[in-house]
Design a protein around this motif. Structure first.
Motif, PDB file in Angstrom:
ATOM      1  N   GLY A  44      -5.431 -18.047  -6.445  1.00 31.66           N
ATOM      2  CA  GLY A  44      -4.489 -18.874  -7.184  1.00 31.66           C
ATOM      3  C   GLY A  44      -3.606 -19.683  -6.252  1.00 31.66           C
ATOM      4  O   GLY A  44      -3.687 -19.566  -5.015  1.00 31.66           O
ATOM      5  N   GLU A  45      -2.768 -20.477  -6.845  1.00 28.63           N
ATOM      6  CA  GLU A  45      -1.888 -21.349  -6.061  1.00 28.63           C
ATOM      7  C   GLU A  45      -0.723 -20.597  -5.428  1.00 28.63           C
ATOM      8  O   GLU A  45      -0.114 -21.098  -4.493  1.00 28.63           O
ATOM      9  N   ARG A  46      -0.424 -19.408  -5.917  1.00 28.26           N
ATOM     10  CA  ARG A  46       0.722 -18.669  -5.398  1.00 28.26           C
ATOM     11  C   ARG A  46       0.618 -18.476  -3.893  1.00 28.26           C
ATOM     12  O   ARG A  46       1.552 -18.742  -3.151  1.00 28.26           O
ATOM     13  N   SER A  47      -0.528 -17.967  -3.414  1.00 26.12           N
ATOM     14  CA  SER A  47      -0.652 -17.706  -1.977  1.00 26.12           C
ATOM     15  C   SER A  47      -0.540 -18.988  -1.169  1.00 26.12           C
ATOM     16  O   SER A  47       0.043 -19.002  -0.097  1.00 26.12           O
ATOM     17  N   GLU A  51       2.259 -19.658   1.654  1.00 25.33           N
ATOM     18  CA  GLU A  51       1.914 -20.029   3.027  1.00 25.33           C
ATOM     19  C   GLU A  51       2.625 -21.310   3.452  1.00 25.33           C
ATOM     20  O   GLU A  51       3.088 -21.428   4.582  1.00 25.33           O
ATOM     21  N   GLU A  52       2.706 -22.277   2.534  1.00 26.66           N
ATOM     22  CA  GLU A  52       3.330 -23.562   2.854  1.00 26.66           C
ATOM     23  C   GLU A  52       4.857 -23.477   2.880  1.00 26.66           C
ATOM     24  O   GLU A  52       5.502 -24.349   3.455  1.00 26.66           O
ATOM     25  N   ASN A  53       5.417 -22.444   2.243  1.00 27.14           N
ATOM     26  CA  ASN A  53       6.878 -22.302   2.132  1.00 27.14           C
ATOM     27  C   ASN A  53       7.282 -20.858   2.431  1.00 27.14           C
ATOM     28  O   ASN A  53       7.787 -20.156   1.553  1.00 27.14           O
ATOM     29  N   ASP A  60      12.080 -18.697  -6.034  1.00 27.60           N
ATOM     30  CA  ASP A  60      11.949 -20.095  -5.625  1.00 27.60           C
ATOM     31  C   ASP A  60      10.485 -20.542  -5.630  1.00 27.60           C
ATOM     32  O   ASP A  60      10.180 -21.675  -5.991  1.00 27.60           O
ATOM     33  N   ILE A  61       9.583 -19.647  -5.250  1.00 26.08           N
ATOM     34  CA  ILE A  61       8.146 -19.968  -5.317  1.00 26.08           C
ATOM     35  C   ILE A  61       7.762 -20.221  -6.770  1.00 26.08           C
ATOM     36  O   ILE A  61       7.011 -21.156  -7.072  1.00 26.08           O
TER      37      ILE A  61
END
Length: 108
Positions: A44-47, A51-53, A60-61
């Protein structure tokens, strides 16, 4: 002693309630959660967002993920919505079957 007896009675009642619910189908993840957490071996987009933030915490994520989700093209969001709707139909059918079995075992 009385408090312990009450605690044990409550624990037993909770255990019985949970036993009655065993095998109950789980509700499907929403379209957003399918995208955010991933499905069936697809990350999914969570990881990616973590990684990017790396300095952002979970709240906040999650806020960032919501902003990204709503910025996605409708066609992409619709594909996740279609998966959710299919899972929801299956869930409703599975739940009806589970409830029927539960009623049958309670009567019989």
């Amino acid at each position: 002693a009385n408090a312990n007896a009450n605690a044990n009675a409550n624990a037993n009642a909770n255990a019985n309630a949970n036993a009655d619910m065993s095998g109950k189908p789980k509700q499907p993840k929403s379209a957003f959660l399918l995208w955010f957490h991933g499905t069936e071996g697809v990350e999914g987009e969570r990881s990616k967002l973590e990684e990017e933030n790396p300095s952002l915490g979970f709240n906040d994520i999650s806020k960032l993920a919501s902003e990204v989700w709503w910025a996605l093209p409708n066609s992409l969001r619709d594909s996740f919505e279609a998966r959710y709707q299919a899972a929801k139909r299956k869930y409703k059918a599975d739940l009806a079957a589970w409830e029927s079995e539960r009623l049958a075992s309670a009567v019989g």
